[in-house]
Design an enzyme around this catalytic site. Structure first.
Site, PDB file in Angstrom:
ATOM      1  N   GLU A  14      -0.582  -6.116   5.260  1.00  0.00           N
ATOM      2  CA  GLU A  14       0.794  -6.012   4.772  1.00  0.00           C
ATOM      3  C   GLU A  14       1.679  -7.093   5.390  1.00  0.00           C
ATOM      4  OE1 GLU A  14       0.972  -1.201   3.855  1.00  0.00           O
ATOM      5  OE2 GLU A  14       1.643  -1.966   5.786  1.00  0.00           O
ATOM      6  N   GLY A  61       1.373   3.519   8.578  1.00  0.00           N
ATOM      7  CA  GLY A  61       0.929   4.896   8.451  1.00  0.00           C
ATOM      8  C   GLY A  61      -0.329   5.011   7.614  1.00  0.00           C
ATOM      9  N   SER A 103       0.830  -1.199   0.000  1.00  0.00           N
ATOM     10  CA  SER A 103       0.000   0.000   0.000  1.00  0.00           C
ATOM     11  C   SER A 103       0.869   1.255   0.000  1.00  0.00           C
ATOM     12  CB  SER A 103      -0.904  -0.005   1.240  1.00  0.00           C
ATOM     13  OG  SER A 103      -1.591  -1.231   1.349  1.00  0.00           O
ATOM     14  N   ASP A 108       6.576  -3.600  -1.174  1.00  0.00           N
ATOM     15  CA  ASP A 108       5.817  -2.719  -0.295  1.00  0.00           C
ATOM     16  C   ASP A 108       6.698  -1.559   0.126  1.00  0.00           C
ATOM     17  OD1 ASP A 108       3.716  -1.725   1.175  1.00  0.00           O
ATOM     18  OD2 ASP A 108       3.415  -3.530   2.372  1.00  0.00           O
TER      19      ASP A 108
END
Length: 284
Positions: free
Chosen positions: A112, A105, A33, A90
């Site tokens: 993840e 964050g 992400s 990532d």
């Protein structure tokens, strides 16, 4: 100008990471992400000639990036039981010199970590601001995903561990209340003093067990993870995928994990246009 420089740094780091670690014959690839991952997907799209690759997103945002690029997503829980991702790309909020990472964050840390631990190797892509000697040097806190009903209890326990002012993360619009993850959980952001590496502890800098407020990364991650109500901790540390595979080959336990949560390499896009590549010191 500064924003342009940062975006160019991200793009160059992503391009180099994909050049080094993307295999067109791969079966499954994890896609993380954040803004840096947009450039990773762009670079993969330019190089991919295999329509059969399935891309495993770590959340809603990364799935949209995959779909927009014309690639094929597959949900994590749709993977065959014994499937291992060839690689997972990532970003990170901060990376120390031992390649321990803070992530979360963007509030996707649970998925993840699922994806990172399912991959043969996790490759991290970041810009120069994320490159720090110790975690919590610039990034202010550790993101922790918690069940909403347990938030107050978790915050109390974090204070006992030495976090000065842990807080439930709010939405950008205060009237919307606490931010919710894809699991419908809350994020608690917990500040701590800068975290020690295993090398710091071995050198006698401190015990790393919280005495005097000093914590070693892996020790603190374990302690937070033991708090009832915590789903996952935004510290990515311990084994990487290559180390986990070697231990399995030697018949040594890796706690049922297929890979590791620490990256095998981090690609930092630098201000001068170069890309700095860091790999982790060997571990047993």
């Amino acid at each position: 100008m500064a924003d342009h420089s940062i975006e160019e740094a991200k793009r160059k780091a992503a391009t180099r990471a994909v050049e080094d670690h993307f295999d067109p014959s791969a079966t499954y690839i994890g896609i993380g992400s954040g803004t840096t991952i947009v450039y990773v997907v762009e670079a993969i799209k330019e190089r991919s000639t295999n329509p059969n690759i399935r891309f495993v997103p770590t959340g809603y945002q990364s799935r949209q990036v995959i779909v927009k690029a014309g690639l094929t997503p597959i949900a994590f829980d749709s993977l065959p039981e014994d499937a291992v991702l060839d690689v997972a790309f990532d970003g990170a909020d901060e990376v120390d010199e031992d390649l321990n990472c803070i992530k979360g964050g963007g509030a996707c840390l649970f998925q993840e970590k699922l994806v990172a631990e399912r991959a043969r190797k996790f490759v991290c892509v970041a810009d120069y601001r994320k490159d720090q000697p110790r975690l919590l040097t610039n990034w202010p806190s550790i993101p922790i995903e918690v069940a909403p009903i347990s938030a107050h209890t978790v915050i109390h326990s974090l204070r006992q561990l030495g976090s000065a002012n842990p807080r439930v993360r709010e939405n950008l619009l205060p009237k919307a209340g606490p931010l919710k993850t894809d699991q419908d959980f809350f994020i608690v952001d917990a500040p701590f003093p800068a975290l020690l590496t295993t090398a710091d502890v071995a050198a006698g800098a401190a015990a790393g067990d919280g005495t005097g407020g000093s914590w070693e990364v892996e020790r603190l991650s374990r302690e937070i993870g033991l708090i009832t109500g915590v789903l996952e901790v935004g510290l990515f540390c311990g084994l990487d995928g290559v180390q986990a595979e070697r231990l399995r080959g030697e018949g040594r336990s890796t706690a049922g994990k297929l890979g590791g949560q620490r990256p095998v390499a981090v690609y930092f896009g630098m201000q001068d246009g170069s890309v700095k590549v860091r790999t982790a010191p060997a571990r047993g």
